[in-house]
Design an enzyme around this catalytic site. Structure first.
Site, PDB file in Angstrom:
ATOM      1  N   PHE A 148      -5.395   3.574  14.232  1.00  0.00           N
ATOM      2  CA  PHE A 148      -5.440   4.826  13.257  1.00  0.00           C
ATOM      3  C   PHE A 148      -6.379   4.382  12.261  1.00  0.00           C
ATOM      4  CE2 PHE A 148      -1.967   8.121  12.732  1.00  0.00           C
ATOM      5  CZ  PHE A 148      -1.466   7.965  13.806  1.00  0.00           C
ATOM      6  N   ASP A 158      -4.838  -6.248   4.787  1.00  0.00           N
ATOM      7  CA  ASP A 158      -5.937  -6.936   5.562  1.00  0.00           C
ATOM      8  C   ASP A 158      -6.138  -8.343   4.733  1.00  0.00           C
ATOM      9  OD1 ASP A 158      -7.002  -4.817   7.165  1.00  0.00           O
ATOM     10  OD2 ASP A 158      -7.837  -3.782   5.352  1.00  0.00           O
ATOM     11  N   ASN A 174       0.609  -1.154   0.189  1.00  0.00           N
ATOM     12  CA  ASN A 174      -0.106   0.104  -0.056  1.00  0.00           C
ATOM     13  C   ASN A 174       0.830   1.339   0.054  1.00  0.00           C
ATOM     14  OD1 ASN A 174       0.371   0.731   2.824  1.00  0.00           O
ATOM     15  ND2 ASN A 174      -0.496  -1.481   3.129  1.00  0.00           N
ATOM     16  N   LYS A 181     -12.727  -2.361  17.470  1.00  0.00           N
ATOM     17  CA  LYS A 181     -11.366  -2.927  17.698  1.00  0.00           C
ATOM     18  C   LYS A 181     -10.994  -2.915  19.148  1.00  0.00           C
ATOM     19  CE  LYS A 181      -9.896  -2.204  12.977  1.00  0.00           C
ATOM     20  NZ  LYS A 181      -8.553  -2.811  12.270  1.00  0.00           N
ATOM     21  N   ASP A 205      -5.987  -9.321  12.526  1.00  0.00           N
ATOM     22  CA  ASP A 205      -6.312  -7.629  12.886  1.00  0.00           C
ATOM     23  C   ASP A 205      -5.470  -7.318  14.270  1.00  0.00           C
ATOM     24  OD1 ASP A 205      -7.222  -5.203  13.979  1.00  0.00           O
ATOM     25  OD2 ASP A 205      -8.882  -5.429  13.046  1.00  0.00           O
ATOM     26  N   ILE A 206      -4.276  -6.878  14.152  1.00  0.00           N
ATOM     27  CA  ILE A 206      -3.226  -6.915  15.265  1.00  0.00           C
ATOM     28  C   ILE A 206      -3.972  -5.802  16.270  1.00  0.00           C
ATOM     29  CG2 ILE A 206      -0.954  -6.184  15.622  1.00  0.00           C
ATOM     30  CD1 ILE A 206      -0.100  -6.676  12.823  1.00  0.00           C
TER      31      ILE A 206
HETATM   32  N1  CTP Z   1      -4.825  -2.790  11.666  1.00  0.00           N
HETATM   33  C1  CTP Z   1      -4.276  -3.963  12.293  1.00  0.00           C
HETATM   34  N2  CTP Z   1      -4.344  -5.023  11.543  1.00  0.00           N
HETATM   35  C2  CTP Z   1      -4.820  -5.410  10.508  1.00  0.00           C
HETATM   36  C3  CTP Z   1      -5.364  -4.233   9.646  1.00  0.00           C
HETATM   37  C4  CTP Z   1      -5.290  -3.043  10.514  1.00  0.00           C
HETATM   38  O1  CTP Z   1      -3.684  -3.621  13.436  1.00  0.00           O
HETATM   39  N3  CTP Z   1      -4.680  -6.518   9.936  1.00  0.00           N
HETATM   40  C5  CTP Z   1      -4.946  -1.687  12.460  1.00  0.00           C
HETATM   41  C6  CTP Z   1      -4.194  -0.255  11.823  1.00  0.00           C
HETATM   42  O2  CTP Z   1      -2.704  -0.341  12.268  1.00  0.00           O
HETATM   43  C7  CTP Z   1      -4.781   0.783  12.242  1.00  0.00           C
HETATM   44  C8  CTP Z   1      -6.304   0.148  12.331  1.00  0.00           C
HETATM   45  O3  CTP Z   1      -6.146  -1.159  12.477  1.00  0.00           O
HETATM   46  O4  CTP Z   1      -4.369   1.086  13.460  1.00  0.00           O
HETATM   47  C9  CTP Z   1      -7.193   0.546  11.201  1.00  0.00           C
HETATM   48  O5  CTP Z   1      -6.679   0.257  10.190  1.00  0.00           O
HETATM   49  P1  CTP Z   1      -7.722   0.531   8.698  1.00  0.00           P
HETATM   50  O6  CTP Z   1      -6.759  -0.168   7.565  1.00  0.00           O
HETATM   51  O7  CTP Z   1      -8.180   1.877   8.681  1.00  0.00           O
HETATM   52  O8  CTP Z   1      -8.701  -0.616   9.156  1.00  0.00           O
HETATM   53  P2  CTP Z   1      -9.038  -1.983   8.750  1.00  0.00           P
HETATM   54  O9  CTP Z   1      -9.313  -2.947   9.837  1.00  0.00           O
HETATM   55  O10 CTP Z   1      -8.590  -2.514   7.620  1.00  0.00           O
HETATM   56  O11 CTP Z   1     -10.728  -1.751   8.197  1.00  0.00           O
HETATM   57  P3  CTP Z   1     -11.566  -1.073   6.725  1.00  0.00           P
HETATM   58  O12 CTP Z   1     -10.389  -1.939   5.690  1.00  0.00           O
HETATM   59  O13 CTP Z   1     -12.512  -2.140   6.917  1.00  0.00           O
HETATM   60  O14 CTP Z   1     -11.527   0.116   6.783  1.00  0.00           O
END
Ligand code: CTP
Length: 426
Positions: free
Chosen positions: A322, A278, A209, A340, A304-305
């Protein structure tokens, strides 16, 4: 900011080594000058290795710039410094400062610098309490010199009493205070994730990304300069982490997860600014994939960490996420905050062209369940400080969301997403 550390000749000179390290941990650019007597206690090489600059010990040496034969310009060095701190300051150096002598580099620099001056005296108690020393200290105080008072305790000479140099961290705090820098995060350990992750498709391609890591690195620098110990877990980025910041480099979402979980227990605050993938390919091709018409990739969700870290949090540990959104930023951000189980979430409108990915500026909304603080466009470094201000404010006991974050949020945890298919057209 730039700090000149003056070391004069006392046994406490060895503690100046720790002081240099402490100042560097606060992201200060440090140089050292030593009196001739100080070089009897510690080798200039120790300081030059730590600072990367030649240590000035005489008015007659060659320049700190190795490519030049010109003598060191003490006036230029005096102008360079934003602050001069002398640690240890012996009775002799205090007397020479008080009387305006200028017979070596340090005393000359003291007279030539317009910067604030701090002294951390260290000597035998009788010498410290002597009327001559006290009069010199008083003279210096009246001229605006700040004195980091010596502690009382066991001295190197075997006596017990006042005269032992203050601890390096205490002197570093005084330096930060004199520079107008807040030290409000001292004692905090902040785990920060930054940049994007990469999920391999084959040995040469990956799903990634646009995250550059600038926001996370700016946060790391801001936190470190305010006294926090920072553990930076970074995906691939071309940026240099702040000096003396412990950095763990990872590539994939799973590596980031492992690194974060391994260090979570040490942290008092976790800030997840990384753009984590993701989805990852279900299978990674062992050989480079050949072009042969349209291609369908099967992807599976990554863990999802942020949600996992929030589930495993220790009591009192603050978790800040974030969110990158392109529409309904506040609404989407708050839904994510609930899903979360974080204490707060920093929402970026990544749809805006003028800020965000790779830009030096950013704007955000700092969201909790009860507040939405607008942080208008500013440099990412400044925004890092503003975000930290808001995180510090969460520590206030009446904060509503600390109460929200346990039982209530438990029920709102995100469900795992189903496998998704994507088409990649080369
Ligand atoms: N995050 C994470 N682990 C993942 C995906 C996201 O820890 N596998 C964390 C990011 O570091 C950030 C937060 O989740 O702090 C939100 O990230 P974002 O990409 O906006 O959210 P998503 O969970 O990916 O939700 P969506 O794609 O549905 O908007």
């Amino acid at each position: 900011m730039k700090v000149m550390v003056g070391v004069s000749g006392g046994i406490a000179a060895y503690k100046a080594v720790e002081l240099v390290r402490a100042l560097q941990r606060h992201a200060l650019d440090v140089r050292v000058t030593m009196t001739r007597a100080a070089t009897r206690f510690v080798q200039p090489l120790t300081f030059s290795a730590l600072t990367g600059h030649r240590v000035m010990t005489s008015l007659w040496e060659a320049s700190a710039d190795a490519s030049s034969d010109a003598p060191i310009d003490h006036i230029a060095e005096a102008q360079w410094a934003d602050l001069l701190v002398v640690a240890p300051a012996t009775a002799d150096i205090l007397a020479r400062f008080a009387h305006g002598l200028a017979d070596d580099f340090l005393t000359t620099m003291y007279l030539a610098t317009p910067a604030p001056v701090l002294v951390a005296p260290a000597m035998n108690s009788v010498m410290w309490e002597h009327a001559a020393t006290q009069a010199n200290v008083e003279t210096l105080r009246q001229r605006g010199v700040r004195v980091v008072e010596p502690d009382a305790g066991q001295l190197a000479c075997g006596m017990v009493g006042p005269g032992r140099m203050a601890e390096p961290e205490q002197i570093a705090s005084a330096v930060l205070g004199a520079l107008g820098r807040s030290h409000d995060l001292a004692g905090e350990v902040i785990l920060i994730t930054a940049a994007g992750t990469r999920e391999a498709l084959d040995p040469v391609r990956f799903l990634g990304n646009r995250s550059s890591g600038k926001m996370g690195y700016a946060l790391a620098e801001a936190a470190q300069s305010r006294g926090a110990r920072v553990i930076l877990v970074s995906g691939p980025s071309s940026l240099h982490p702040p000096i003396h910041c412990e950095t763990v480099r990872v590539t994939t979402a799973e590596e980031m997860r492992q690194a974060v979980l391994a260090r979570q227990a040490e942290a008092t605050i976790v800030i997840k600014s990384a753009a984590v993938a993701d989805y990852r390919p279900v299978a990674v091709a062992a050989q480079k994939m050949r072009r042969s018409g349209p291609l369908t990739l099967e992807l599976q969700p990554t863990e999802d960490i942020l949600a996992e870290v929030a589930r495993r949090r220790a009591p009192g540990q603050l978790i800040v996420g974030f969110a990158a959104e392109t529409e309904d930023t506040v609404q989407q951000g708050r839904a994510k905050l609930l899903r979360k189980g974080a204490d707060a979430i920093v929402v970026n409108d990544v749809g805006r062209e003028d800020i965000g990915f790779d830009s030096d500026d950013n704007a955000a909304t700092f969201l909790t369940m009860s507040t939405a603080i607008d942080l208008p466009r500013m440099s990412k470094r400044k925004l890092g400080d503003r975000i930290l201000d808001e995180i510090v404010a969460l520590r206030r006991p009446q904060s509503l969301l600390v109460e929200m974050s346990s039982a209530e949020m438990e029920s709102l945890r995100e469900q795992p997403a189903p496998p998704r298919k994507a088409i990649l057209i080369e």
